[in-house]
Design a protein around this motif. Structure first.
Motif, mmCIF file in Angstrom:
data_model
loop_
_atom_site.group_PDB
_atom_site.id
_atom_site.type_symbol
_atom_site.label_atom_id
_atom_site.label_comp_id
_atom_site.label_asym_id
_atom_site.label_seq_id
_atom_site.Cartn_x
_atom_site.Cartn_y
_atom_site.Cartn_z
ATOM 1 N N LYS A 163 -45.206 1.664 37.213
ATOM 2 C CA LYS A 163 -46.269 1.416 36.432
ATOM 3 C C LYS A 163 -47.659 0.873 37.233
ATOM 4 C CE LYS A 163 -43.959 0.379 31.851
ATOM 5 N NZ LYS A 163 -44.084 -0.392 30.944
ATOM 6 N N GLN A 164 -47.402 -0.113 38.145
ATOM 7 C CA GLN A 164 -48.361 -0.315 39.068
ATOM 8 C C GLN A 164 -48.868 0.771 40.012
ATOM 9 O OE1 GLN A 164 -46.515 -3.872 40.623
ATOM 10 N NE2 GLN A 164 -48.319 -4.820 40.560
ATOM 11 N N VAL A 165 -47.900 1.385 40.360
ATOM 12 C CA VAL A 165 -48.270 2.758 41.343
ATOM 13 C C VAL A 165 -49.028 3.603 40.808
ATOM 14 C CG1 VAL A 165 -47.146 4.690 42.596
ATOM 15 C CG2 VAL A 165 -46.325 2.423 42.787
ATOM 16 N N LYS A 166 -48.495 3.944 39.398
ATOM 17 C CA LYS A 166 -49.496 4.900 38.566
ATOM 18 C C LYS A 166 -50.904 4.466 38.352
ATOM 19 C CE LYS A 166 -45.671 7.101 36.375
ATOM 20 N NZ LYS A 166 -44.898 7.136 34.951
ATOM 21 N N LYS A 167 -50.923 3.061 37.981
ATOM 22 C CA LYS A 167 -52.236 2.599 37.767
ATOM 23 C C LYS A 167 -53.153 2.594 39.117
ATOM 24 C CE LYS A 167 -54.441 -2.067 36.535
ATOM 25 N NZ LYS A 167 -54.387 -3.301 36.096
ATOM 26 N N ILE A 168 -52.774 2.310 40.456
ATOM 27 C CA ILE A 168 -53.408 2.352 41.637
ATOM 28 C C ILE A 168 -53.816 3.726 41.724
ATOM 29 C CG2 ILE A 168 -53.163 2.380 44.077
ATOM 30 C CD1 ILE A 168 -51.099 -0.054 43.493
ATOM 31 N N ILE A 169 -53.029 4.758 41.377
ATOM 32 C CA ILE A 169 -53.446 6.344 41.685
ATOM 33 C C ILE A 169 -54.499 6.512 40.708
ATOM 34 C CG2 ILE A 169 -52.608 8.485 41.537
ATOM 35 C CD1 ILE A 169 -49.982 7.605 42.616
ATOM 36 N N LYS A 170 -54.401 6.128 39.595
ATOM 37 C CA LYS A 170 -55.708 6.511 38.477
ATOM 38 C C LYS A 170 -56.747 5.727 39.045
ATOM 39 C CE LYS A 170 -56.860 5.762 33.761
ATOM 40 N NZ LYS A 170 -56.273 5.282 32.405
ATOM 41 N N GLN A 171 -56.858 4.358 39.549
ATOM 42 C CA GLN A 171 -57.908 3.965 39.632
ATOM 43 C C GLN A 171 -58.597 4.559 41.314
ATOM 44 O OE1 GLN A 171 -56.343 -0.013 40.378
ATOM 45 N NE2 GLN A 171 -57.262 -0.718 38.467
ATOM 46 N N GLY A 172 -57.707 5.021 42.106
ATOM 47 C CA GLY A 172 -58.070 5.774 43.222
ATOM 48 C C GLY A 172 -58.836 7.314 42.589
ATOM 49 N N ASN A 173 -58.384 7.661 41.879
ATOM 50 C CA ASN A 173 -58.875 9.006 41.366
ATOM 51 C C ASN A 173 -60.439 8.788 40.782
ATOM 52 O OD1 ASN A 173 -56.824 10.727 42.176
ATOM 53 N ND2 ASN A 173 -55.636 10.390 40.140
ATOM 54 N N GLU A 174 -60.234 7.584 39.889
ATOM 55 C CA GLU A 174 -61.524 7.216 39.237
ATOM 56 C C GLU A 174 -62.607 6.888 40.233
ATOM 57 O OE1 GLU A 174 -60.326 4.164 36.759
ATOM 58 O OE2 GLU A 174 -59.517 5.672 35.038
ATOM 59 N N LEU A 175 -62.039 6.184 41.352
ATOM 60 C CA LEU A 175 -63.153 5.681 42.495
ATOM 61 C C LEU A 175 -63.730 7.067 43.278
ATOM 62 C CD1 LEU A 175 -64.554 3.642 44.234
ATOM 63 C CD2 LEU A 175 -62.378 3.670 45.686
ATOM 64 N N SER A 176 -62.727 8.137 43.436
ATOM 65 C CA SER A 176 -63.140 9.333 44.093
ATOM 66 C C SER A 176 -64.245 9.914 43.257
ATOM 67 C CB SER A 176 -62.072 10.138 44.125
ATOM 68 O OG SER A 176 -62.342 11.475 44.779
ATOM 69 N N ILE A 177 -64.026 10.118 41.814
ATOM 70 C CA ILE A 177 -64.852 10.657 40.996
ATOM 71 C C ILE A 177 -66.274 9.871 41.035
ATOM 72 C CG2 ILE A 177 -65.393 11.268 38.493
ATOM 73 C CD1 ILE A 177 -62.332 11.711 38.164
ATOM 74 N N LYS A 178 -66.355 8.863 40.982
ATOM 75 C CA LYS A 178 -67.339 7.963 41.053
ATOM 76 C C LYS A 178 -68.403 8.289 42.403
ATOM 77 C CE LYS A 178 -66.425 3.866 38.431
ATOM 78 N NZ LYS A 178 -66.174 2.339 38.345
ATOM 79 N N GLN A 179 -67.559 8.552 43.470
ATOM 80 C CA GLN A 179 -68.235 8.689 44.639
ATOM 81 C C GLN A 179 -68.778 9.942 44.824
ATOM 82 O OE1 GLN A 179 -65.405 7.317 47.546
ATOM 83 N NE2 GLN A 179 -65.882 5.272 47.672
ATOM 84 N N LYS A 180 -68.234 10.885 44.352
ATOM 85 C CA LYS A 180 -68.564 12.324 44.117
ATOM 86 C C LYS A 180 -69.736 12.440 43.248
ATOM 87 C CE LYS A 180 -64.250 14.360 45.530
ATOM 88 N NZ LYS A 180 -63.173 15.216 44.968
ATOM 89 N N SER A 181 -70.066 11.769 42.191
ATOM 90 C CA SER A 181 -71.074 11.763 41.274
ATOM 91 C C SER A 181 -72.317 11.608 42.097
ATOM 92 C CB SER A 181 -70.925 10.911 40.224
ATOM 93 O OG SER A 181 -69.655 11.297 39.446
ATOM 94 N N PRO A 182 -73.546 12.203 41.542
ATOM 95 C CA PRO A 182 -74.826 11.782 42.155
ATOM 96 C C PRO A 182 -75.412 10.405 41.656
ATOM 97 C CG PRO A 182 -74.792 13.952 40.571
ATOM 98 C CD PRO A 182 -73.649 13.188 40.577
#
Length: 91
Positions: free
Chosen positions: A72-91
């Motif tokens: 569950k922790q691993v899934k949460k970390i991956i989700k947070q990493g994906n969210e960070l990636s999306i935030k960094q790609k947004s203008p």
């Protein structure tokens, strides 16, 4: 093709890859050797709960109790990493 660890830059910037690497390292460093082995057998060797349980003379619930919180922790970390990636790609 570069491995994902080769894509982690050496700057101090928190990239999604750096975030995931740091968080996963922290999670797995906190586990006992026994829990690491259960996770390795279950998810890397792809043994069933029953196979792991019989190998260690434990019941399936015990295996689940030792592996599920980490997964569950691993899934949460991956989700947070994906969210960070999306935030960094947004203008």
């Amino acid at each position: 093709m570069k491995s994902w660890t080769d894509r982690i830059d050496s700057s101090d910037q928190l990239t999604p890859q750096r975030f995931i690497f740091n968080a996963m390292t922290e999670v797995f460093d906190s586990l006992s050797d026994d829990d690491l082995e259960l996770i390795r057998l279950r998810y890397m060797e792809r043994l069933t709960l029953s196979e792991v349980a019989s190998r260690y003379l434990l019941n399936e619930r015990t295996i689940r109790n030792h592996t599920n919180p980490t997964i569950k922790q691993v899934k949460k970390i991956i989700k947070q990493g994906n969210e960070l990636s999306i935030k960094q790609k947004s203008p």
